[in-house]
Scaffold this motif. Structure first.
Motif, PDB file in Angstrom:
ATOM      1  N   ILE A  39      36.248  46.056  57.810  1.00  0.00           N
ATOM      2  CA  ILE A  39      35.741  44.824  57.198  1.00  0.00           C
ATOM      3  C   ILE A  39      35.330  45.047  55.747  1.00  0.00           C
ATOM      4  O   ILE A  39      35.054  44.089  55.025  1.00  0.00           O
ATOM      5  CB  ILE A  39      34.561  44.237  57.996  1.00  0.00           C
ATOM      6  CG1 ILE A  39      33.369  45.205  58.018  1.00  0.00           C
ATOM      7  CG2 ILE A  39      34.996  43.840  59.396  1.00  0.00           C
ATOM      8  CD1 ILE A  39      32.119  44.607  58.636  1.00  0.00           C
ATOM      9  N   SER A  50      41.451  46.433  61.105  1.00  0.00           N
ATOM     10  CA  SER A  50      41.174  46.850  59.732  1.00  0.00           C
ATOM     11  C   SER A  50      39.677  47.011  59.549  1.00  0.00           C
ATOM     12  O   SER A  50      38.871  46.477  60.320  1.00  0.00           O
ATOM     13  CB  SER A  50      41.713  45.814  58.739  1.00  0.00           C
ATOM     14  OG  SER A  50      41.435  46.204  57.410  1.00  0.00           O
ATOM     15  N   GLU A  88      33.195  42.402  49.572  1.00  0.00           N
ATOM     16  CA  GLU A  88      34.395  41.976  50.290  1.00  0.00           C
ATOM     17  C   GLU A  88      34.234  40.565  50.839  1.00  0.00           C
ATOM     18  O   GLU A  88      35.179  39.758  50.807  1.00  0.00           O
ATOM     19  CB  GLU A  88      34.694  42.968  51.422  1.00  0.00           C
ATOM     20  CG  GLU A  88      36.004  42.719  52.135  1.00  0.00           C
ATOM     21  CD  GLU A  88      37.232  42.964  51.265  1.00  0.00           C
ATOM     22  OE1 GLU A  88      38.347  42.989  51.821  1.00  0.00           O
ATOM     23  OE2 GLU A  88      37.108  43.103  50.041  1.00  0.00           O
ATOM     24  N   ALA A 119      34.581  38.500  60.416  1.00  0.00           N
ATOM     25  CA  ALA A 119      34.535  39.919  60.068  1.00  0.00           C
ATOM     26  C   ALA A 119      33.676  40.674  61.088  1.00  0.00           C
ATOM     27  O   ALA A 119      32.491  40.384  61.248  1.00  0.00           O
ATOM     28  CB  ALA A 119      33.958  40.096  58.663  1.00  0.00           C
ATOM     29  N   TYR A 135      45.465  49.037  59.375  1.00  0.00           N
ATOM     30  CA  TYR A 135      44.535  50.079  58.942  1.00  0.00           C
ATOM     31  C   TYR A 135      45.340  51.342  58.655  1.00  0.00           C
ATOM     32  O   TYR A 135      46.036  51.855  59.537  1.00  0.00           O
ATOM     33  CB  TYR A 135      43.499  50.329  60.037  1.00  0.00           C
ATOM     34  CG  TYR A 135      42.365  51.238  59.642  1.00  0.00           C
ATOM     35  CD1 TYR A 135      41.568  50.937  58.542  1.00  0.00           C
ATOM     36  CD2 TYR A 135      42.073  52.375  60.387  1.00  0.00           C
ATOM     37  CE1 TYR A 135      40.507  51.755  58.197  1.00  0.00           C
ATOM     38  CE2 TYR A 135      41.013  53.194  60.043  1.00  0.00           C
ATOM     39  CZ  TYR A 135      40.234  52.884  58.952  1.00  0.00           C
ATOM     40  OH  TYR A 135      39.180  53.692  58.607  1.00  0.00           O
ATOM     41  N   VAL A 144      37.517  33.488  58.436  1.00  0.00           N
ATOM     42  CA  VAL A 144      37.662  34.917  58.691  1.00  0.00           C
ATOM     43  C   VAL A 144      36.410  35.376  59.435  1.00  0.00           C
ATOM     44  O   VAL A 144      35.294  35.208  58.941  1.00  0.00           O
ATOM     45  CB  VAL A 144      37.818  35.724  57.391  1.00  0.00           C
ATOM     46  CG1 VAL A 144      37.880  37.224  57.701  1.00  0.00           C
ATOM     47  CG2 VAL A 144      39.066  35.295  56.636  1.00  0.00           C
ATOM     48  N   VAL A 153      38.883  40.137  62.352  1.00  0.00           N
ATOM     49  CA  VAL A 153      39.085  41.482  61.818  1.00  0.00           C
ATOM     50  C   VAL A 153      38.075  42.437  62.441  1.00  0.00           C
ATOM     51  O   VAL A 153      36.867  42.157  62.455  1.00  0.00           O
ATOM     52  CB  VAL A 153      38.934  41.496  60.280  1.00  0.00           C
ATOM     53  CG1 VAL A 153      39.190  42.900  59.729  1.00  0.00           C
ATOM     54  CG2 VAL A 153      39.876  40.487  59.635  1.00  0.00           C
ATOM     55  N   MET A 185      39.483  44.287  53.753  1.00  0.00           N
ATOM     56  CA  MET A 185      40.309  43.461  54.624  1.00  0.00           C
ATOM     57  C   MET A 185      41.621  43.085  53.938  1.00  0.00           C
ATOM     58  O   MET A 185      41.621  42.664  52.781  1.00  0.00           O
ATOM     59  CB  MET A 185      39.530  42.206  55.039  1.00  0.00           C
ATOM     60  CG  MET A 185      38.366  42.510  55.969  1.00  0.00           C
ATOM     61  SD  MET A 185      37.494  41.043  56.567  1.00  0.00           S
ATOM     62  CE  MET A 185      36.406  40.703  55.173  1.00  0.00           C
TER      63      MET A 185
END
Length: 258
Positions: A132, A130, A156, A85, A37, A83, A108, A135
């Motif tokens: 979402i 990070s 995203e 999120a 980030y 993933v 994440v 990402m």
């Protein structure tokens, strides 16, 4: 699968850091997560009290029914990459990783406090600090994008999954925590279910149960909900006076495709 947040080239994992071909380096924290980030994350993500409350409540197994249902759904889809999120403390992420040891999983979240806890408890999830909404993961690689009670970042999320991938979203059902709201509010409201019409709905699954919470777990549940910062002091004191409460839990799991 991770990309440099500065130049967007592939990141390569070394022993204690990630690097790209432009020599940008990102150290892996001692707990096991990597901070990708670019802005200051000191005050980002959930506050410490909320993280601790969620850890306490979930560790008691109250939401095991949801955790196990997600594992069963995901197993049937045979993913190679997931993933998660908004993974928080990794309650669902780590359980999925344990159940699917051959699957690559990225968690994440923007809360450093939560990721420290999550990453310390497994070696089988790549945890990334990070947003979402942006990402640092290559596009169209994920078989599954998992979103459990996190904000819905449509562009995203659809960027993450490949053309035949799945987006699995979990949201509160209509009467989720209704008895808690009946204590807190004069006119308790039902939750509204959402539907993202840009996506094709493959399945919509309802998970329901009732839990019995003694006061200390009830307070933890309250603190991990959005109600905590929206409730009057009088209502909070009313909740503190309750020794035990039976509460309906209700979750809606929607499986989408592009």
């Amino acid at each position: 699968m991770l990309v440099c947040p500065v130049c967007h080239h592939d990141l390569h994992k070394q022993e204690h850091r990630y690097t790209c071909k432009n020599h940008h380096m990102y150290d892996i924290a001692k707990e096991g997560y990597v901070n990708l980030y670019l802005k200051s994350a000191k005050t980002s993500g959930d506050e410490l009290a909320m993280v601790q409350a969620r850890r306490l409540f979930l560790s008691k197994g109250y939401y095991t029914i949801l955790q196990q249902k997600l594992i069963n759904i995901i197993k049937d889809l045979h993913p190679r990459m997931i993933v998660d999120a908004g993974c928080g403390e990794g309650y669902y992420t780590n359980a999925i990783a344990q159940a699917l040891p051959d699957t690559t999983i990225y968690g994440v979240d923007l809360s450093k406090r939560a990721l420290k806890y999550a990453a310390k408890r497994t070696k089988y999830v790549e945890y990334v600090l990070s947003s979402i909404f942006h990402m640092p993961i290559k596009a169209h690689q994920a078989d599954i994008l998992l979103n459990v009670f996190a904000p819905f970042a449509y562009e995203e999320y659809t960027r993450m999954i490949h053309d035949k991938g799945y987006l699995i979203c979990v949201e509160p059902g209509t009467n989720h925590l209704m008895q808690l709201k009946q204590v807190l509010y004069e006119t308790p409201y039902q939750n509204e279910e959402t539907m993202h019409e840009q996506l094709s709905v493959i399945d919509r699954i309802y998970v329901k149960d009732q839990i019995t919470c003694p006061n200390h777990d009830l307070q933890a549940l309250f603190m991990m909900t959005p109600y905590y910062h929206k409730t009057s002091k009088e209502a909070s004191l009313r909740l503190e006076s309750i020794e035990v409460l039976d509460i309906d839990i209700e979750f809606v799991i929607t499986i989408y495709q592009k």
